[in-house]
Design an enzyme around this catalytic site. Sequence first.
Site, mmCIF file in Angstrom:
data_model
loop_
_atom_site.group_PDB
_atom_site.id
_atom_site.type_symbol
_atom_site.label_atom_id
_atom_site.label_comp_id
_atom_site.label_asym_id
_atom_site.label_seq_id
_atom_site.Cartn_x
_atom_site.Cartn_y
_atom_site.Cartn_z
ATOM 1 N N CYS A 376 -20.144 -41.397 -4.177
ATOM 2 C CA CYS A 376 -18.806 -40.730 -3.455
ATOM 3 C C CYS A 376 -18.791 -39.288 -4.194
ATOM 4 O O CYS A 376 -17.879 -38.947 -4.401
ATOM 5 C CB CYS A 376 -17.686 -41.471 -3.315
ATOM 6 S SG CYS A 376 -17.837 -42.839 -2.293
ATOM 7 N N ASN A 377 -19.949 -38.738 -4.573
ATOM 8 C CA ASN A 377 -20.062 -37.369 -5.249
ATOM 9 C C ASN A 377 -21.121 -36.525 -4.880
ATOM 10 O O ASN A 377 -22.023 -36.371 -5.732
ATOM 11 C CB ASN A 377 -19.690 -37.814 -6.844
ATOM 12 C CG ASN A 377 -19.458 -36.360 -7.589
ATOM 13 O OD1 ASN A 377 -19.734 -35.208 -7.039
ATOM 14 N ND2 ASN A 377 -18.860 -36.546 -8.800
#
EC number: 2.8.1.9
Length: 826
Positions: A376-377
């Site tokens: 999630c980055n």
Amino acid sequence: LDQNPFMHLSSIQSFFEPRFTIGFHNILWKGVPQVNCTLTTVQFSISIFPPRILQHFNTTMEDYTVIFTSGSTAALKLVAETFPWIQEGLKSPASRFCYLTDSHTSVVGMRGITAAMNVIFVPIKPKDMLLSEKNRATAEAQNCTTPHLFCFPAQSNFSGTKYPLLWIEEIQSGKCCPIQAPGKWFVLLDAASYVSTSSLDLGVHQADFVPISFYKIFVFPTGLGALLVRNQVAHFLRKTYFGGGTAAAYLGGEDFYSPRQSLAERFEDGTVAFLDIIALKHGFDALEKLTGGMENIKHHTFALAHYTYTVLSTLKYANGAPVVCIYSDTDFSSPDIQGPIINFNVLDKNGDIIGYSQVDKMASLFNIHIRTGCFCNTGACQQHLGISNEDIKKNLQAGHVCGDDVDLIDGCPTGSVRISFGYMSAFEDAQAFLKFIIATSLPVGDQTDFLSQTTPRETITESTGSPRENICTSNNVANKLPWKTINSDTELWNNSCMAGKTMNFQPPVTESEGNSITPSIATGPRSGRKPITVTNIYLYPIKSCSAFEVTEWPVGSQGLLYDRNWMIVNQNGVCITQKQEPTLCLIQPLIDREQNIMIIKAEGVEPISVPLEETSERENPVCQSKVCAHRVQTYDCGERIAGWLSEFLHRQCRLIRQSSDFKINANKNNEKDQTPATATSLSLVNEAQYLLINRESISYFSKQIATRSGEPLLMQELIERFRANIVISAAEPYEEETWMEISIGALHFQIVGQCHRCQIICIDQKTGQRNNEILQSLSSNRDRKVSVKYTCQMNCCLDSWYLPLGYPFCSGKEECGKSLSVGSAL
């Protein structure tokens, strides 16, 4: 712990979880006998926790307010919705929303709200922010009252990089600005990753908004977080919605509403998770009692990370190539600039990246849990792996989405592997992980005792030097911290693929065959090569149970008749496979078409039977079940067989069958040329109607296993482990990987790609015993791909065609009657 941070921290989990639960129930349900657990009691209990939370962050209720949320994501959304944005065109200048590109998805997602409000968002690259001293705000700009918001993580959840907390005061005071924009800057510090292992002093670093997650600190409770709001800026927030409990008074018939006095009560819509809030007390108590505080945790977890980083940096193949490529902005020299997170990809001896999905599957065999993907980055993933914006879009078009196991596209990685240490982690955990990397990456003869050559356990916390210089790192790691000396690298963000070599496994082919295949019909005889024949046919009536071998079998629209029509599920209706229950392979289903029953056998219990056909007046209930990621409509096969299975497996389970009026459609892209494959109807299989395997490929693979481990396996045992439907005997190993279409008699099939094998091939189908060496050898030699999956292109009646044993494959590529010819359809 002050003297030795490795003092039996492995016992924390066994103490922590029961104590947490017992204390939780004691307060809520047992309580003090003389006191009733009334609403007033609960409200009083909740009121004592904000001061305790703020004490943990070295601040008080005078400076900060605690707003409970469902997590850090909800806290970020709350700020985006209530920040006093000034839209474009309404007033000059307008607000700006800036965020560091090395931010979690939940931070970047705030721009969806700001864009809807006509507020411009500006992503800031870390290297630009580190050089932003030139963006000092002028006196005129500081006199402007336009509010701007800058968000950055205290610690990168991708690489563990800790960004300077001095940014907070510098940005607020105008000494350092993300961009040149007149107005007042507010700072949101994403502390979710940071506070799990480090102490955050809000008495010194007074960020305006601080979202946190208690799950990341204590592991339990989940679904509980908070937004810490600095009281000096609280009055700026503009809340429009009011939910239950937030109103002091309102009228239903006219636009009248008065909010509650307390900031927290105004923002906590509905009933807060008071059961979980009360449980926080035991989280803080356990944290203090077991560790002595966050400073001890910081040094303990960093020592584990530094040790692991140092050993990983020394691992080499016999040819000198590094085993891993680590993605980091630091040299792990100080816990003040690096958190206990290591992000990397595993390489083979040629320097090619081994996909993270493969590493994850191997880790599970060693009972090690790792995170894979982009975490999630996406910003940090692009930065360290050199993935361009165009690559992200092309990968999406190719079918790759966040969270899947598509780890390599066109030889380039789509993500990486991450390990992180928490206060429950022990030195033995670090060594177990390193032993896993060594065991799965290096041949037995090359497995030097790296662990004994590196920093010993007793002196690990004193070691702060840099690891050896032979480490393979991502492109930007040449520019190490300290922060003020980091250099700019503009090319890093524009690379469409990693500069280094990437994984490119190829099957053994002759010079004449080449490496490229086209779907056109080839001509030319296969003179001198032995004919290709079907040698075995297997079906698996009950998913993940034993095979049923036949010599001739009818083919239907969903594949072999009765193949994977049944499955065993737990009490929640979720499919049980050999991954969770290896003894499933000991259950032997036999199809008796004359008696119209399926007989189920297992050692130690009497055989049992179930009918093959669905009755028109079905008495058994229809239910929704889950297999892999698909929801399927099934019906229960009854209490009798459920009891039989539960007794044999020693767990509550049931036998269910796919409903005849419910179909799973397979409409996936062909992996070879990315053209849409024909939509087909599937039974309870994962991806395709049939699996095919070549005996020559298995024979070749068996020799590789013997070379690697010194323990050869029988050919038949290996074939059973791969659980194929059709076994063929071809002339060359892996030649089936070059085929586009095949024909067996009047049946025509289209190849849709190689099968990504999982841990089930490690299970001996005769005994249920595991042997991790199988998947390790497959991973090191064939990139986990040996067998081929393919779908039937024809819609035929159930008994129209039979798949016979011993059909010959023609000795040339020309059409020659009832034969299998590569690249043509008969």
